[in-house]
Design a protein around this motif. Structure first.
Motif, PDB file in Angstrom:
ATOM      1  N   GLU A 253       7.597  -9.768   1.435  1.00  0.00           N
ATOM      2  CA  GLU A 253       8.009 -10.975   0.866  1.00  0.00           C
ATOM      3  C   GLU A 253       8.996 -10.624  -0.168  1.00  0.00           C
ATOM      4  OE1 GLU A 253       5.047  -9.680   1.623  1.00  0.00           O
ATOM      5  OE2 GLU A 253       4.823 -11.064   3.428  1.00  0.00           O
ATOM      6  N   SER A 254       8.559  -9.694  -1.059  1.00  0.00           N
ATOM      7  CA  SER A 254       9.623  -9.406  -2.320  1.00  0.00           C
ATOM      8  C   SER A 254      11.001  -9.158  -1.628  1.00  0.00           C
ATOM      9  CB  SER A 254       8.990  -8.297  -2.948  1.00  0.00           C
ATOM     10  OG  SER A 254       9.271  -6.807  -2.619  1.00  0.00           O
ATOM     11  N   ILE A 255      10.860  -8.246  -0.659  1.00  0.00           N
ATOM     12  CA  ILE A 255      12.272  -7.713  -0.037  1.00  0.00           C
ATOM     13  C   ILE A 255      13.358  -9.112   0.338  1.00  0.00           C
ATOM     14  CG2 ILE A 255      13.598  -6.723   1.709  1.00  0.00           C
ATOM     15  CD1 ILE A 255      11.020  -4.955   1.946  1.00  0.00           C
ATOM     16  N   LYS A 256      12.601  -9.987   0.973  1.00  0.00           N
ATOM     17  CA  LYS A 256      13.108 -11.334   1.586  1.00  0.00           C
ATOM     18  C   LYS A 256      13.608 -12.270   0.041  1.00  0.00           C
ATOM     19  CE  LYS A 256      12.657 -15.677   4.033  1.00  0.00           C
ATOM     20  NZ  LYS A 256      14.127 -15.857   3.920  1.00  0.00           N
ATOM     21  N   ALA A 257      12.516 -12.254  -0.748  1.00  0.00           N
ATOM     22  CA  ALA A 257      12.895 -13.109  -2.041  1.00  0.00           C
ATOM     23  C   ALA A 257      14.132 -12.400  -2.730  1.00  0.00           C
ATOM     24  CB  ALA A 257      11.703 -13.206  -2.753  1.00  0.00           C
TER      25      ALA A 257
ATOM     26  N   ALA B 171       0.665  -1.073   0.022  1.00  0.00           N
ATOM     27  CA  ALA B 171      -0.007  -0.022  -0.107  1.00  0.00           C
ATOM     28  C   ALA B 171       0.920   1.331   0.069  1.00  0.00           C
ATOM     29  CB  ALA B 171      -0.968   0.009   1.280  1.00  0.00           C
ATOM     30  N   TYR B 172       2.051   1.236   0.564  1.00  0.00           N
ATOM     31  CA  TYR B 172       2.860   2.352   0.756  1.00  0.00           C
ATOM     32  C   TYR B 172       4.002   2.487  -0.275  1.00  0.00           C
ATOM     33  CZ  TYR B 172       4.971   6.101   3.542  1.00  0.00           C
ATOM     34  OH  TYR B 172       5.527   7.415   3.752  1.00  0.00           O
ATOM     35  N   GLY B 173       4.600   1.418  -0.376  1.00  0.00           N
ATOM     36  CA  GLY B 173       5.616   1.160  -1.481  1.00  0.00           C
ATOM     37  C   GLY B 173       5.710   0.338  -2.276  1.00  0.00           C
ATOM     38  N   GLU B 174       6.666   0.061  -3.265  1.00  0.00           N
ATOM     39  CA  GLU B 174       6.580  -0.967  -4.565  1.00  0.00           C
ATOM     40  C   GLU B 174       7.301  -2.225  -4.023  1.00  0.00           C
ATOM     41  OE1 GLU B 174       9.697   1.876  -5.280  1.00  0.00           O
ATOM     42  OE2 GLU B 174       7.767   1.777  -4.471  1.00  0.00           O
ATOM     43  N   GLU B 175       7.698  -2.288  -2.671  1.00  0.00           N
ATOM     44  CA  GLU B 175       8.444  -3.588  -2.348  1.00  0.00           C
ATOM     45  C   GLU B 175       7.698  -4.150  -1.171  1.00  0.00           C
ATOM     46  OE1 GLU B 175      12.717  -3.191  -1.914  1.00  0.00           O
ATOM     47  OE2 GLU B 175      12.455  -1.038  -2.271  1.00  0.00           O
ATOM     48  N   SER B 176       7.332  -5.588  -1.173  1.00  0.00           N
ATOM     49  CA  SER B 176       6.686  -5.796   0.154  1.00  0.00           C
ATOM     50  C   SER B 176       7.590  -6.469   0.710  1.00  0.00           C
ATOM     51  CB  SER B 176       5.501  -6.997  -0.395  1.00  0.00           C
ATOM     52  OG  SER B 176       6.216  -8.111  -1.059  1.00  0.00           O
TER      53      SER B 176
ATOM     54  N   GLY C 286      16.490  -0.757  -8.581  1.00  0.00           N
ATOM     55  CA  GLY C 286      15.545  -0.349  -7.837  1.00  0.00           C
ATOM     56  C   GLY C 286      15.767  -1.103  -6.184  1.00  0.00           C
ATOM     57  N   ASN C 287      14.732  -1.556  -5.721  1.00  0.00           N
ATOM     58  CA  ASN C 287      14.791  -2.443  -4.593  1.00  0.00           C
ATOM     59  C   ASN C 287      15.300  -1.489  -3.397  1.00  0.00           C
ATOM     60  OD1 ASN C 287      13.872  -5.469  -4.744  1.00  0.00           O
ATOM     61  ND2 ASN C 287      14.681  -4.853  -6.564  1.00  0.00           N
ATOM     62  N   ARG C 288      15.128  -0.181  -3.045  1.00  0.00           N
ATOM     63  CA  ARG C 288      15.522   0.472  -2.254  1.00  0.00           C
ATOM     64  C   ARG C 288      15.406  -0.069  -0.724  1.00  0.00           C
ATOM     65  NH1 ARG C 288      11.913   4.568  -2.129  1.00  0.00           N
ATOM     66  NH2 ARG C 288      10.636   3.335  -3.216  1.00  0.00           N
TER      67      ARG C 288
ATOM     68  N   GLY D  86      17.078   4.227   0.029  1.00  0.00           N
ATOM     69  CA  GLY D  86      17.832   3.295  -0.386  1.00  0.00           C
ATOM     70  C   GLY D  86      19.108   3.049   0.432  1.00  0.00           C
ATOM     71  N   GLY D  87      19.004   3.344   1.840  1.00  0.00           N
ATOM     72  CA  GLY D  87      20.048   3.022   2.707  1.00  0.00           C
ATOM     73  C   GLY D  87      20.678   4.368   3.269  1.00  0.00           C
ATOM     74  N   LEU D  88      21.662   4.144   4.254  1.00  0.00           N
ATOM     75  CA  LEU D  88      22.245   5.284   4.784  1.00  0.00           C
ATOM     76  C   LEU D  88      22.883   6.184   4.172  1.00  0.00           C
ATOM     77  CD1 LEU D  88      23.445   2.497   7.375  1.00  0.00           C
ATOM     78  CD2 LEU D  88      21.905   4.439   8.358  1.00  0.00           C
TER      79      LEU D  88
END
Ligand code: MUC
Ligand code: MG
Length: 374
Positions: free
Chosen positions: A66-70, A59-64, A101-103, A279-281
């Motif tokens: 589950e997708s982050i882990k995968a 709902a908030y971002g384009e990564e879930s 992507g995948n921030r 996408g990180g620090l």
């Protein structure tokens, strides 16, 4: 024969933690948060932890979660395993070169690698980002029960506990006038004892926003966060130029490129800096640097991370020269379960920063083993 330490294993854990009450945003109602925790184990026995979170699934971002882990397990971990653990920038450059992507996933990985490296060097993580200018961070609390009386009671409790005197109200689910009345009632009850801000999470059109901003300014509200859709930077500039109430960019900032665009056009008064969104620090540090160069004020934002992402954010925000609008690193306080051996220290309206190496926290790994998703 001595050799430089290498990365032996990258492990990701999904941990679902219930919230203390429903947390109602315009995009989702959260009854739990899913922490994506990353553990990087190195050949010298050092391990580092990182975390990614999002809000309300997709709902908030384009990564879930589950997708982050995968994506970490399938694509990022193999780029890291067997490689030199101490050359963090080289590891991250390789990931950046191979992964679009995948921030959020990149944030978790970067945090874990820097946590391990800071532990290895025996310094707090903040030292790798220039060093601290403060040892504690003021922390806002979000009132998002959806009920005016309940929100006032919650705010009073936080003031009594001396935990928070800055409140961000989530709005955008009701009509503009109804929302303004809800916020005005809370501000009237708290008066000068608290700063009251609102976050519409993109719910308004430009005309609704202009209407709402007038009512909120009259009610004594201090700022409005991301009133309109994230991609409408010209609309955001219109609202900022209207000069009714300070405007903060949040979802509009997906890292340094967005920050540059918003800063170059002076489309916001304040930036919500978030390590996951950036996408990180290092991305978040660049967003802050762009704001500073453009004379835009800073706010230390949250993606409602648990203790790991919260402390990673705190370590970075402690290095910011200017933090005029404070921070909202309250994520662990919204959750019902503790995942650290020693909880984070919130007192006197602030989060106290540890001085021990790395993130300065110790995970309760036995507890996590029980709590993680099968
Ligand atoms: C957001 O949009 O700011 C931060 C605090 C909170 O309650 O939600 C988040 C997300
Ligand atoms: Mg926001």
């Amino acid at each position: 024969m001595s050799s430089t330490p290498h990365i032996q294993a990258v492990e990701t854990l999904l941990v679902d933690v219930p919230t203390i009450r429903p947390h109602r945003l315009s995009v989702a109602t959260m009854n739990h948060q899913t922490l994506v925790l990353v553990r990087v184990q190195c050949s010298d026995g050092i391990e580092g932890w990182g975390e990614a979170t999002t809000i309300g699934g997709l709902a908030y971002g384009e990564e879930s979660p589950e997708s982050i882990k995968a994506n970490i397990d399938t694509y990022i971990a193999p780029l890291l395993e067997g490689q030199d653990a101490g050359a963090v920038a080289q590891r991250l450059a390789r990931v950046a070169g191979q992964v679009q992507g995948n921030r959020f996933a990149k944030c978790a990985i970067e945090t874990a690698l820097y946590d391990a490296q800071a532990r290895r060097l025996g310094v707090p993580l903040s030292e790798l980002f220039g060093g601290r200018v403060r040892d504690s961070l003021p922390i806002a609390w979000t009132l998002a029960s959806g009920d005016t009386a309940r929100d006032i009671a919650e705010a009073e409790r936080m003031l009594d506990l001396r935990r928070h005197n800055i409140f961000k109200l989530k709005i955008g689910l009701r009509g503009v006038r109804e929302d303004v009345a809800h916020v005005a009632a809370i501000k009237a009850a708290l008066g000068s004892r608290a700063s009251v801000r609102v976050d519409a999470n993109q719910a308004w059109s430009v005309t609704e926003a202009l209407d709402g901003m007038r009512g909120l300014a009259d009610a004594g509200v201090d700022m409005v966060e991301q009133p309109i859709v994230a991609h409408d930077k010209l609309g955001l500039k219109r609202l900022t130029d209207a000069n009714i109430i300070p405007i903060m960019a949040d979802e509009a900032l997906h890292g340094p490129r967005d920050a540059f665009e918003v800063a170059a056009t002076q489309a916001a008064d304040i930036f919500a800096v978030k390590i996951n969104q950036s996408g990180g620090l290092r991305g978040a540090a660049r967003v802050a640097g762009i704001a500073e160069a453009a004379n835009i004020a800073l706010y230390g934002g949250t993606m409602l991370e648990g203790a790991v992402g919260t402390m990673a954010s705190a370590q970075l925000f402690s290095t910011f020269g200017e933090l005029a609008w404070s921070t909202e690193l309250f994520g662990p306080l919204l959750l019902t379960e503790e995942i650290l051996q020693e909880p984070l220290q919130y007192r006197d309206f602030a989060l106290q920063l540890p001085t021990t190496p790395g993130l300065g926290i110790t995970l309760d790994t036995a507890r996590l083993a029980r709590m993680r998703r099968a």
